[in-house]
Design an enzyme around this catalytic site. Sequence first.
Site, PDB file in Angstrom:
ATOM      1  N   ASP A  78       0.720  -1.525  -0.147  1.00 44.11           N
ATOM      2  CA  ASP A  78       0.248  -0.033  -0.331  1.00 44.11           C
ATOM      3  C   ASP A  78       0.723   1.163   0.033  1.00 44.11           C
ATOM      4  OD1 ASP A  78      -2.089  -1.551   0.197  1.00 44.11           O
ATOM      5  OD2 ASP A  78      -2.395  -1.782   2.748  1.00 44.11           O
ATOM      6  N   GLU A  85     -11.287  -1.316  -3.476  1.00 44.44           N
ATOM      7  CA  GLU A  85     -10.360  -0.594  -2.415  1.00 44.44           C
ATOM      8  C   GLU A  85      -9.611  -0.270  -2.952  1.00 44.44           C
ATOM      9  OE1 GLU A  85      -9.072  -3.922   0.107  1.00 44.44           O
ATOM     10  OE2 GLU A  85      -7.624  -4.550  -1.131  1.00 44.44           O
TER      11      GLU A  85
END
Lengths: 321, 321
Positions: A21, A200
Amino acid sequence: MNSSNYVSTAWNTPFIAQRADPYILHEGDSFYFTASVPAYDRIVLRKADTLEGLRNAPEKEIWHRHASGVMSWHIWAPEIHYLQGKWYIYFAAGERDDVWEIRPWVLVCEGQDPLNDPWREAGKVQCADPFTFVDFSLDMTVFETGGSLYCVWAEKVSVGKKISNLYIARMKDPLTLETPQMLLTTPSYAWERHGFWVNEGPAFLEGEDRVFLTFSASDTGPAYCMGLLWAEKDADLMDISAWHKLNHPVFQTDEAKGLYGPGHNSFFTDEEGKTCMAYHARPYDEILGDPLYDPNRHCYIMDVQWKDGMPVLDYMNQRFQ
Amino acid sequence: MNSSNYVSTAWNTPFIAQRADPYILHEGDSFYFTASVPAYDRIVLRKADTLEGLRNAPEKEIWHRHASGVMSWHIWAPEIHYLQGKWYIYFAAGERDDVWEIRPWVLVCEGQDPLNDPWREAGKVQCADPFTFVDFSLDMTVFETGGSLYCVWAEKVSVGKKISNLYIARMKDPLTLETPQMLLTTPSYAWERHGFWVNEGPAFLEGEDRVFLTFSASDTGPAYCMGLLWAEKDADLMDISAWHKLNHPVFQTDEAKGLYGPGHNSFFTDEEGKTCMAYHARPYDEILGDPLYDPNRHCYIMDVQWKDGMPVLDYMNQRFQ
C-alpha cells in the site's frame, strides 16, 4: 521468499521491499514515503530530497498501535497529506479483540515537521449520514480539485460474506465530511470478484481535462488488479452521472515479468513534474498461507504515460531496476 | 379519507381505489390486474377483455398468507407473468414474528387458467451468489429482451438504517438466476433519499432502440417519485457500463392535480398496442399515522408518450377520469 516459484526478472526487483500500500507524496522540495509494514503494528515515515533517495532513507516510526481497543490491530495503508497548512495521516485499524472491526482514523501533526514533530490522534473523520464508517471501512484518501476537498474510502456492505465498495463525499475540512456518502463503484465485473468482491485502495490523479480514480479489485493474491474511474474536470463530482467506469482492468499480473497482484497505488510527481505511480506487487504467485500475512508485497514505481487524455500503466515504464 | 387535505381534481379519481403497486399484464386477448391490498394479507387477481373492464372486474383471491413462518405477513407487490408457457406470480412477504424479514417468493400456476387453476408455492428464485436475498429484499420483476430472461429486484444493504438498491441478474429459467447479481442503482441524489434511501419497484419498458427500467425512490409519502435507467437495446445488459441513470426524477407529486407520491408502476400495452403505465398515488399528502398503513394508495393509468426515443410520463395523459 515464501514461495516455490520466485523468478528474478528485469522488472521485479523492488524499489522498497516489504512495504505494501505504498504512498508517496511530493510536497515542497521533499519526497515522503509511508506504507503498511508486514507486522501491521505501526506507522512509518521516510523523507528524502529525491524520489530515488526514498529507497535508502531512514524509516522513522511516528505512531504505534495501542495495546487494546480501537487502533490496536491491523494498522493498514497510511497516507500522508499536507492540507490547508497542516500535516495529516489517514490510516485504517482494527481492534486486538475484534481484528476485522476496521475503521479509518486520522493523525494530525502538531507542527510543520512531520518526521520530528509530535502527532496527535484526531479520531475519525466526522460523517454526514448514518451509513458511513458503520462497517469494515478503510483505505481513506483525500484530494483537492476544482477548489473543493473530497474524501474517498472503501466500506463493506451486505451480511455474511461482504462486498467492498468505494464511496465519495465532499469535505468541509480535513476532519469533516460536508455531504452524505455517494457510492462510486461496486464490483460488477468478474475481474473485481475473484475470491472476494472487492473495490478498495482508491488513488486520485488529475489529468489535462479529466480527473481519475484508480482502485484495486479482487482478493489480494495474483488476481488483484486495478480499475479506473474518470470524470470531466469541470463536472460536478458529487453527481454520480459524472463518473465513468472502464469495464476492464487497467493494470494486472504479468507472469512473464514476474509481477503478481499489483495494486493499492498512489500517484505523485517526480523532480521534473512527471506523473509517477507507486504500487505494490508480489514477485511470485504461489503464496504459502494467507496472502494477507505474506510479507512480500513490495513497492515498485513507474512512469505514467498519457494517451488520448487517459493514463497508461505499463510495466515497460518501470523505474529503478 | 385519512387526511385533512383531500381535494378532488380532474386527475385524482382512481382507476381502481386502494390498490397499491398495481401490476397490469396484457397477455393474449385479456388484461390481468394484481396489486397490494391494504391488509397485506392476500394475492388477488382480476381479468377482463378490455383495459377499462379491469375497473369493475370481480377480484379473486388466489392465495392467502400463512398463519405463521415465512410468507405470513406483509404480502406485497405481486406481479403476474406468463413465461415460457407457464403462469408465475412473484411477490414479497415477511413473517408474522419478524415482519421486516421480507423476501421474494414465487407461485406457479398448475394450469393455463390463472384465475381458476390451482397455484403452487415454488419457494424462492434460486440465486447464484452469496449476496442475494440475504437481507430485506422485494419487488422482484422479470422480463425477456434480446432472447434472454432477466430478473430485477430491490434489496437492502448496510447496518442499522439501511439502503435499498436495485440489482439485476440474467435468469436460466423463471425460477433460477443464471448469473451473480449486479448492482443497477443505489440512491445517489437528494430525490432518492427523502426519509429513507430507497430505490425499489423496478418496471421494465422496451422502446424503439432502447430499453428502460423505471424505479421508485424515497419514502412512501409525498416525496415518493420515479427515476429512470436506460440502455441501448443491443447492449450487454449485464455490463453495468451499458446502463445510464437520469439525475432527475421522471414522475413526481403534482399538488395542483392532487396526486402525491406516485410510483411503483408497471408498463403494458392497451387494445391498440399503445404503451400505458399503471401506477399508484395518494390523492392527499397529510397522512395520519404510518404511510405504509394508510390504505389510500390508488391505482391510476396513463398513456406513455415518446420523445427522442425516451418515454414521457405526464399527468396530462391520464386515462379513465
